[in-house]
Design a protein around this motif. Sequence first.
Motif, PDB file in Angstrom:
ATOM      1  N   MET A  10      -2.042  -1.904 -13.809  1.00 21.47           N
ATOM      2  CA  MET A  10      -2.307  -1.918 -12.294  1.00 21.47           C
ATOM      3  C   MET A  10      -2.184  -0.431 -11.999  1.00 21.47           C
ATOM      4  O   MET A  10      -1.682   0.327 -12.399  1.00 21.47           O
ATOM      5  CB  MET A  10      -1.198  -2.784 -11.857  1.00 21.47           C
ATOM      6  CG  MET A  10      -1.041  -2.788 -10.120  1.00 21.47           C
ATOM      7  SD  MET A  10      -0.354  -1.451  -9.254  1.00 21.47           S
ATOM      8  CE  MET A  10       1.229  -1.392  -9.920  1.00 21.47           C
ATOM      9  N   ARG A  12      -2.452   1.358  -7.649  1.00 23.00           N
ATOM     10  CA  ARG A  12      -2.488   1.415  -6.374  1.00 23.00           C
ATOM     11  C   ARG A  12      -3.819   1.944  -5.833  1.00 23.00           C
ATOM     12  O   ARG A  12      -4.322   2.826  -6.422  1.00 23.00           O
ATOM     13  CB  ARG A  12      -1.539   1.994  -5.553  1.00 23.00           C
ATOM     14  CG  ARG A  12      -0.177   1.097  -6.050  1.00 23.00           C
ATOM     15  CD  ARG A  12       0.803   1.357  -5.093  1.00 23.00           C
ATOM     16  NE  ARG A  12       2.214   0.713  -5.487  1.00 23.00           N
ATOM     17  CZ  ARG A  12       2.496  -0.655  -5.613  1.00 23.00           C
ATOM     18  NH1 ARG A  12       1.463  -1.303  -5.168  1.00 23.00           N
ATOM     19  NH2 ARG A  12       3.529  -0.989  -6.140  1.00 23.00           N
ATOM     20  N   ARG A  50      -2.617  -1.198  -1.902  1.00 22.29           N
ATOM     21  CA  ARG A  50      -3.203  -2.462  -2.573  1.00 22.29           C
ATOM     22  C   ARG A  50      -3.159  -2.271  -4.091  1.00 22.29           C
ATOM     23  O   ARG A  50      -3.866  -1.336  -4.701  1.00 22.29           O
ATOM     24  CB  ARG A  50      -4.735  -2.679  -1.977  1.00 22.29           C
ATOM     25  CG  ARG A  50      -5.582  -3.378  -2.884  1.00 22.29           C
ATOM     26  CD  ARG A  50      -5.440  -4.824  -2.263  1.00 22.29           C
ATOM     27  NE  ARG A  50      -6.242  -5.444  -3.626  1.00 22.29           N
ATOM     28  CZ  ARG A  50      -7.335  -6.239  -3.172  1.00 22.29           C
ATOM     29  NH1 ARG A  50      -8.078  -6.265  -1.770  1.00 22.29           N
ATOM     30  NH2 ARG A  50      -8.257  -6.956  -4.004  1.00 22.29           N
ATOM     31  N   GLN A  51      -2.842  -3.207  -4.805  1.00 17.34           N
ATOM     32  CA  GLN A  51      -2.899  -3.077  -6.364  1.00 17.34           C
ATOM     33  C   GLN A  51      -4.097  -3.562  -6.819  1.00 17.34           C
ATOM     34  O   GLN A  51      -4.824  -4.308  -6.459  1.00 17.34           O
ATOM     35  CB  GLN A  51      -1.608  -4.153  -6.769  1.00 17.34           C
ATOM     36  CG  GLN A  51      -0.234  -3.867  -6.522  1.00 17.34           C
ATOM     37  CD  GLN A  51       0.778  -4.724  -7.242  1.00 17.34           C
ATOM     38  OE1 GLN A  51       0.301  -5.720  -7.554  1.00 17.34           O
ATOM     39  NE2 GLN A  51       1.834  -4.347  -6.802  1.00 17.34           N
TER      40      GLN A  51
END
Length: 68
Positions: A10, A12, A50-51
């Motif tokens: 993941m 950001r 937001r990932q």
Amino acid sequence: MIDVPIRDDMIRLGQFLKLANVLETGGEGKDLIAYGEVTVNGEVDTRRGRQLFRGDVVETLGQSLRVA
């Protein structure tokens, strides 16, 4: 579309824009995101944190970038 590889599972949104060399500074990314100039998978997202995951598509400044 440009594939931008990430190291982890993941990343950001703000970090991704900088990694993709779309921006020169993190401050530019903050403003771009806050003003609604960035879409994630076709929807405007104003959250810098937001990932993003592999396969997500980010569009801004006329560029399409895919998290790879």
